[in-house]
Design a protein around this motif. Structure first.
Motif, PDB file in Angstrom:
ATOM      1  N   ILE A 199      67.227  45.285  53.329  1.00  0.00           N
ATOM      2  CA  ILE A 199      66.179  45.198  52.308  1.00  0.00           C
ATOM      3  C   ILE A 199      66.577  44.149  51.263  1.00  0.00           C
ATOM      4  O   ILE A 199      65.776  43.289  50.896  1.00  0.00           O
ATOM      5  N   ARG A 200      67.833  44.186  50.841  1.00  0.00           N
ATOM      6  CA  ARG A 200      68.305  43.196  49.845  1.00  0.00           C
ATOM      7  C   ARG A 200      68.186  41.787  50.402  1.00  0.00           C
ATOM      8  O   ARG A 200      67.844  40.848  49.691  1.00  0.00           O
ATOM      9  N   ALA A 201      68.460  41.632  51.710  1.00  0.00           N
ATOM     10  CA  ALA A 201      68.423  40.295  52.310  1.00  0.00           C
ATOM     11  C   ALA A 201      67.001  39.743  52.419  1.00  0.00           C
ATOM     12  O   ALA A 201      66.790  38.532  52.351  1.00  0.00           O
ATOM     13  N   GLY A 258      58.507  51.434  52.220  1.00  0.00           N
ATOM     14  CA  GLY A 258      59.478  51.304  51.138  1.00  0.00           C
ATOM     15  C   GLY A 258      59.258  50.002  50.394  1.00  0.00           C
ATOM     16  O   GLY A 258      58.423  49.177  50.778  1.00  0.00           O
ATOM     17  N   VAL A 259      60.027  49.820  49.341  1.00  0.00           N
ATOM     18  CA  VAL A 259      59.871  48.649  48.478  1.00  0.00           C
ATOM     19  C   VAL A 259      60.946  47.626  48.817  1.00  0.00           C
ATOM     20  O   VAL A 259      62.107  47.977  48.992  1.00  0.00           O
ATOM     21  N   GLY A 262      56.937  42.894  47.008  1.00  0.00           N
ATOM     22  CA  GLY A 262      56.644  43.279  48.394  1.00  0.00           C
ATOM     23  C   GLY A 262      57.046  44.682  48.804  1.00  0.00           C
ATOM     24  O   GLY A 262      57.921  45.308  48.220  1.00  0.00           O
ATOM     25  N   VAL A 263      56.371  45.149  49.855  1.00  0.00           N
ATOM     26  CA  VAL A 263      56.713  46.431  50.468  1.00  0.00           C
ATOM     27  C   VAL A 263      56.951  46.208  51.956  1.00  0.00           C
ATOM     28  O   VAL A 263      56.497  45.217  52.522  1.00  0.00           O
ATOM     29  N   TYR A 264      57.681  47.135  52.579  1.00  0.00           N
ATOM     30  CA  TYR A 264      57.783  47.120  54.036  1.00  0.00           C
ATOM     31  C   TYR A 264      57.160  48.400  54.561  1.00  0.00           C
ATOM     32  O   TYR A 264      57.070  49.400  53.844  1.00  0.00           O
ATOM     33  N   CYS A 265      56.717  48.349  55.809  1.00  0.00           N
ATOM     34  CA  CYS A 265      56.038  49.511  56.352  1.00  0.00           C
ATOM     35  C   CYS A 265      56.210  49.554  57.873  1.00  0.00           C
ATOM     36  O   CYS A 265      56.043  48.546  58.561  1.00  0.00           O
TER      37      CYS A 265
END
Ligand SMILES: [Mn+2]
Length: 344
Positions: free
Chosen positions: A153-155, A175-176, A181-184
């Motif tokens: 996520i950090r990358a 998640g954030v 941005g978000v991921y899903c």
């Protein structure tokens, strides 16, 4: 403008570890039915694109029929752009199927890492550092098939991503990434086994006035419901059965059921899971009873100094080196019932 994000459809899964032959065949067809239903939903709602985040097929050896249906589905809907990220199960089977690629099928490859649908950028990279440059003024979607953890996520953060359309996990989750941005994970369209319980479906992305709204659409032909029953203090099988009956009352009989028993039971109350399996199988499409989490309640103080035959028997079993814990519980349970004069 609207798009669908889906993934992990796993067409042509064998499904044979979870279901008997006839049921597995039926479910295999239902996976395909579910895919067609989703495409129809997109067409009916005038959506611009369907993003498939990997694993549309379960195997590179796809039958001619399944391939023909998927190809027809794409060709009959030229107004929908299918953006497809090949997953780890299927290799390039869809690419090889077409002698001439339809204009509305876009497939990511080492050379092709970005498509634009109307004013939305859809990009792909296997690693964040390989991502094409995304500009802050654009609406940016990134498709990726794989895991997300804190380091990943950090990358991915700080790269002007609005939404990451992910595949790999078979349940919906989100998640954030960063303030933008978000991921899903869309999850799969159908639960393929008793480890894929709960609502399954796809995500609708709605781009309006340059903002993105999204919602999950449950769309499975059949859902696998998980019903967890704590048997502690319930007593005999008839009480457990009563409890299950209450809990499944509202569920569709076309659906599937996973009954998970947990907690502890008293010696002599042993639980006939075969009966529960049989009984609910006759009510639902398919049933699995998982009793691996229940244990016999047998506090050491109850038998340690017990001078009776019962105490001696339990002590003998408990020191045995040949039996697993589960086997010990089973032997003690059976033995106590036998000592109590029960016919086994
Ligand atoms: Mn998958």
């Amino acid at each position: 403008m609207k798009m669908i994000h889906c993934g992990d459809i796993h067409l042509e899964s064998p499904l044979s570890t979870n279901f008997d032959h006839a049921t597995a065949l039926k479910r295999r067809n239902e996976l395909l039915v579910s895919f067609i239903k989703m495409v129809k939903y997109a067409a009916d709602n005038r959506m611009s694109a369907i993003l498939i985040a990997g694993d549309i097929f379960d195997t590179p050896d796809v039958s001619r029929e399944t391939l023909a249906i998927v190809m027809a589905c794409i060709m009959k809907n030229p107004e929908i752009t299918f953006i497809y990220l090949p997953g780890n199960h299927e290799k390039d089977v869809l690419l090889r199927a077409f002698s001439e690629m339809p204009a509305n099928l876009k497939v990511f490859s080492a050379e092709q890492k970005m498509f634009v649908v109307e004013n939305v950028v859809v990009a792909h990279a296997d690693r964040p550092e390989e991502l094409p440059t995304l500009y802050p003024g654009d609406m940016n979607i990134v498709m990726y098939h794989g895991e997300m953890d804190d380091a990943r996520i950090r990358a991915w953060a700080g790269r002007n991503i609005n939404y990451m359309a992910l595949g790999h996990y078979h349940s919906y989750s989100e998640g954030v990434i960063d303030p933008r941005g978000v991921y899903c994970y869309s999850g799969c369209l159908e639960g393929r086994g008793f480890d894929e319980c709960g609502p399954k479906g796809f995500v609708v992305l709605d781009f309006e006035n340059n903002t993105l709204n999204r919602y999950f659409v449950p769309s499975a032909v059949r859902t696998i419901h998980e019903v967890i029953i704590d048997v502690t203090g319930l007593g005999g099988i008839e009480k457990i059965d009563e409890e299950i009956e209450k809990r499944v009352d509202e569920l569709s009989r076309e659906d599937m059921l996973k009954i998970v028993l947990k907690g502890s039971y008293l010696a002599g109350d042993s639980i006939n899971t075969g009966f529960l399996q049989q009984r609910y199988n006759s009510m639902f499409f398919a049933v699995r009873v998982d009793a691996s989490g229940i244990r016999l309640d047998m506090p050491e103080k109850d038998y340690r100094f017990d001078k009776s035959l019962k105490g001696e028997f339990i002590r003998q079993v408990m020191v045995s080196h040949d039996l697993s814990e589960a086997q010990k519980q089973m032997v003690v349970d059976m033995g106590l019932r036998a000592l109590a004069g029960e016919r086994l």
